[in-house]
Design an enzyme around this catalytic site. Sequence first.
Site, PDB file in Angstrom:
ATOM      1  N   GLU A  17       0.857  -1.198   0.000  1.00 57.40           N
ATOM      2  CA  GLU A  17       0.000   0.000   0.000  1.00 57.40           C
ATOM      3  C   GLU A  17       0.890   1.244   0.000  1.00 57.40           C
ATOM      4  O   GLU A  17       1.878   1.301   0.731  1.00 57.40           O
ATOM      5  CB  GLU A  17      -0.899   0.002   1.243  1.00 57.40           C
ATOM      6  N   ALA A  51      -6.969   9.817   2.658  1.00 57.51           N
ATOM      7  CA  ALA A  51      -6.864   9.215   3.991  1.00 57.51           C
ATOM      8  C   ALA A  51      -6.859  10.289   5.069  1.00 57.51           C
ATOM      9  O   ALA A  51      -6.392  11.405   4.849  1.00 57.51           O
ATOM     10  CB  ALA A  51      -5.620   8.350   4.081  1.00 57.51           C
ATOM     11  N   HIS A  78      -8.074   2.937  -3.848  1.00 56.76           N
ATOM     12  CA  HIS A  78      -9.010   3.116  -2.734  1.00 56.76           C
ATOM     13  C   HIS A  78     -10.009   4.203  -3.141  1.00 56.76           C
ATOM     14  O   HIS A  78      -9.674   5.126  -3.892  1.00 56.76           O
ATOM     15  CB  HIS A  78      -8.287   3.592  -1.483  1.00 56.76           C
ATOM     16  N   GLY A 109     -14.625   5.684   4.669  1.00 57.10           N
ATOM     17  CA  GLY A 109     -13.758   6.826   4.981  1.00 57.10           C
ATOM     18  C   GLY A 109     -13.928   7.205   6.440  1.00 57.10           C
ATOM     19  O   GLY A 109     -14.966   6.923   7.054  1.00 57.10           O
ATOM     20  N   LYS A 164     -21.212  -6.244   3.503  1.00 59.82           N
ATOM     21  CA  LYS A 164     -20.335  -5.735   2.431  1.00 59.82           C
ATOM     22  C   LYS A 164     -20.006  -6.846   1.428  1.00 59.82           C
ATOM     23  O   LYS A 164     -19.970  -6.617   0.222  1.00 59.82           O
ATOM     24  CB  LYS A 164     -19.037  -5.167   3.021  1.00 59.82           C
TER      25      LYS A 164
HETATM   26  P1  FAD Z   1     -17.886   0.626   6.981  1.00 62.43           P
HETATM   27  O1  FAD Z   1     -17.745  -0.764   6.509  1.00 62.43           O
HETATM   28  O2  FAD Z   1     -19.008   1.428   6.424  1.00 62.43           O
HETATM   29  O3  FAD Z   1     -17.994   0.576   8.579  1.00 62.43           O
HETATM   30  C1  FAD Z   1     -17.916   1.748   9.349  1.00 62.43           C
HETATM   31  C2  FAD Z   1     -18.600   1.518  10.690  1.00 62.43           C
HETATM   32  O4  FAD Z   1     -20.013   1.461  10.476  1.00 62.43           O
HETATM   33  C3  FAD Z   1     -18.227   0.209  11.387  1.00 62.43           C
HETATM   34  O5  FAD Z   1     -18.202   0.448  12.773  1.00 62.43           O
HETATM   35  C4  FAD Z   1     -19.360  -0.739  11.013  1.00 62.43           C
HETATM   36  O6  FAD Z   1     -19.537  -1.772  11.979  1.00 62.43           O
HETATM   37  C5  FAD Z   1     -20.534   0.240  11.001  1.00 62.43           C
HETATM   38  N1  FAD Z   1     -21.627  -0.169  10.103  1.00 62.43           N
HETATM   39  C6  FAD Z   1     -21.531  -0.643   8.845  1.00 62.43           C
HETATM   40  N2  FAD Z   1     -22.770  -0.865   8.337  1.00 62.43           N
HETATM   41  C7  FAD Z   1     -23.662  -0.514   9.299  1.00 62.43           C
HETATM   42  C8  FAD Z   1     -25.088  -0.507   9.381  1.00 62.43           C
HETATM   43  N3  FAD Z   1     -25.849  -0.949   8.361  1.00 62.43           N
HETATM   44  N4  FAD Z   1     -25.659  -0.073  10.539  1.00 62.43           N
HETATM   45  C9  FAD Z   1     -24.903   0.353  11.597  1.00 62.43           C
HETATM   46  N5  FAD Z   1     -23.545   0.374  11.560  1.00 62.43           N
HETATM   47  C10 FAD Z   1     -22.931  -0.058  10.422  1.00 62.43           C
HETATM   48  N6  FAD Z   1      -9.562   5.757   4.907  1.00 62.43           N
HETATM   49  C11 FAD Z   1      -9.422   6.733   3.981  1.00 62.43           C
HETATM   50  O7  FAD Z   1      -9.915   7.849   4.181  1.00 62.43           O
HETATM   51  N7  FAD Z   1      -8.742   6.509   2.817  1.00 62.43           N
HETATM   52  C12 FAD Z   1      -8.175   5.313   2.534  1.00 62.43           C
HETATM   53  O8  FAD Z   1      -7.570   5.144   1.483  1.00 62.43           O
HETATM   54  C13 FAD Z   1      -8.309   4.254   3.493  1.00 62.43           C
HETATM   55  N8  FAD Z   1      -7.791   3.030   3.256  1.00 62.43           N
HETATM   56  C14 FAD Z   1      -7.995   2.011   4.165  1.00 62.43           C
HETATM   57  C15 FAD Z   1      -7.523   0.732   3.864  1.00 62.43           C
HETATM   58  C16 FAD Z   1      -7.722  -0.311   4.759  1.00 62.43           C
HETATM   59  C17 FAD Z   1      -7.212  -1.690   4.421  1.00 62.43           C
HETATM   60  C18 FAD Z   1      -8.408  -0.088   5.984  1.00 62.43           C
HETATM   61  C19 FAD Z   1      -8.610  -1.211   6.975  1.00 62.43           C
HETATM   62  C20 FAD Z   1      -8.887   1.188   6.283  1.00 62.43           C
HETATM   63  C21 FAD Z   1      -8.702   2.246   5.371  1.00 62.43           C
HETATM   64  N9  FAD Z   1      -9.192   3.523   5.611  1.00 62.43           N
HETATM   65  C22 FAD Z   1      -9.028   4.531   4.695  1.00 62.43           C
HETATM   66  C23 FAD Z   1      -9.874   3.828   6.885  1.00 62.43           C
HETATM   67  C24 FAD Z   1     -11.403   3.627   6.775  1.00 62.43           C
HETATM   68  O9  FAD Z   1     -11.937   4.588   5.898  1.00 62.43           O
HETATM   69  C25 FAD Z   1     -11.967   3.813   8.180  1.00 62.43           C
HETATM   70  O10 FAD Z   1     -11.591   2.734   9.003  1.00 62.43           O
HETATM   71  C26 FAD Z   1     -13.462   4.086   8.263  1.00 62.43           C
HETATM   72  O11 FAD Z   1     -13.733   4.586   9.574  1.00 62.43           O
HETATM   73  C27 FAD Z   1     -14.361   2.867   8.016  1.00 62.43           C
HETATM   74  O12 FAD Z   1     -14.355   2.506   6.710  1.00 62.43           O
HETATM   75  P2  FAD Z   1     -15.096   1.147   6.237  1.00 62.43           P
HETATM   76  O13 FAD Z   1     -15.079   1.136   4.772  1.00 62.43           O
HETATM   77  O14 FAD Z   1     -14.552  -0.010   6.956  1.00 62.43           O
HETATM   78  O15 FAD Z   1     -16.574   1.489   6.776  1.00 62.43           O
END
Ligand code: FAD
Length: 293
Positions: A17, A51, A78, A109, A164
């Site tokens: 990454e 990010a 991403h 995000g 997801k």
């Molecule tokens: P989601 O899957 O939407 O989850 C977010 C939260 O919402 C979780 O607590 C989940 O349990 C909860 N949730 C999901 N669905 C529901 C529902 N239906 N009802 C209630 N709660 C729900 N961030 C950046 O800004 N840019 C990047 O490039 C980036 N790259 C990343 C790469 C990796 C491998 C990882 C692990 C993280 C990365 N992140 C990045 C950080 C990420 O954006 C954050 O961790 C963010 O807070 C959650 O993103 P997610 O896609 O996992 O969210």
Amino acid sequence: MKLNTLFEQKKIVFSFEVFPPKKTSSIQTIYDTLDALSDLNPDFISVTYGAGGNPADHSTVEIASTIKHKYHIEPLAHLTCLNSTKEHIGQVLDELRANEIENILALRGDRNPDVPPKTDYRYARDLIEELNHHGEFDIAAACYPEVHPECPDMEEDILHLKEKVDAGASHLISQLFFDNNDFYNFLYRVREAGIMVPVEAGIMPVTNRKQIERMVSLCGASLPKKFVKIMHRYGDDPAAMQDAGIAYAVEQIVDLISNGVQGIHLYTMNNPLIARRISQSVASLIRCSNRAE
Ligand code: FAD
């Protein structure tokens, strides 16, 4: 190449990454990094997007395109949605298509207290559903061996993870972790919940004290005693801390590979020297595992 094909072909996928340079640095810095990373032959390189919850990062597509067309390595772009409108996501998808980028890591995000979220997307699942509807991209998603910081417990987090995957994510990349047992326990629960897609383990080599303090406050990863001891002993000596951090990451990877993990995603922090030392230390293990069977 779509990454789901890669996971069908290889027993262990090894990926990197990188992140776009900060506004104060020249774009050339990332190209120097890619020059140095490309001869390590990763299976793919992912490029972060905005990010830290900042608004859109326009260089992600450009960097992903360079990875594909100059270095002939598969890029994974991403893409975050919380601070985006459907219109803006549509524009980014057009740019990705124009640059023949087929793989997207679909994310919600991070929340940024200074940027009120838009209302078109609430969760990563919403973006995944939309991408899946288009049909032309392979979609990856994030997962959290120590539970996402906003989620009350692992059970609920895994339920949302399943949403997801059901929406179209074909592989998962984990948040960084320092205790492999956290990853193994998580993986057990994931499989128990019926999530069968490949899960890559996210490994971050921690090579200085400041970096670890920042990482832990950002993502809430817990630090095993063994790691804390290393930090106390070598944290004030940059060269020793770097060697210890690399050794720790290599040990984690060796253990993960021996336990049959399907992929290692190395958070390179745009530091090719560290990525090189780690890659060289585990290259023969990956080769050997991919030859087996
Ligand atoms: P989601 O899957 O939407 O989850 C977010 C939260 O919402 C979780 O607590 C989940 O349990 C909860 N949730 C999901 N669905 C529901 C529902 N239906 N009802 C209630 N709660 C729900 N961030 C950046 O800004 N840019 C990047 O490039 C980036 N790259 C990343 C790469 C990796 C491998 C990882 C692990 C993280 C990365 N992140 C990045 C950080 C990420 O954006 C954050 O961790 C963010 O807070 C959650 O993103 P997610 O896609 O996992 O969210």
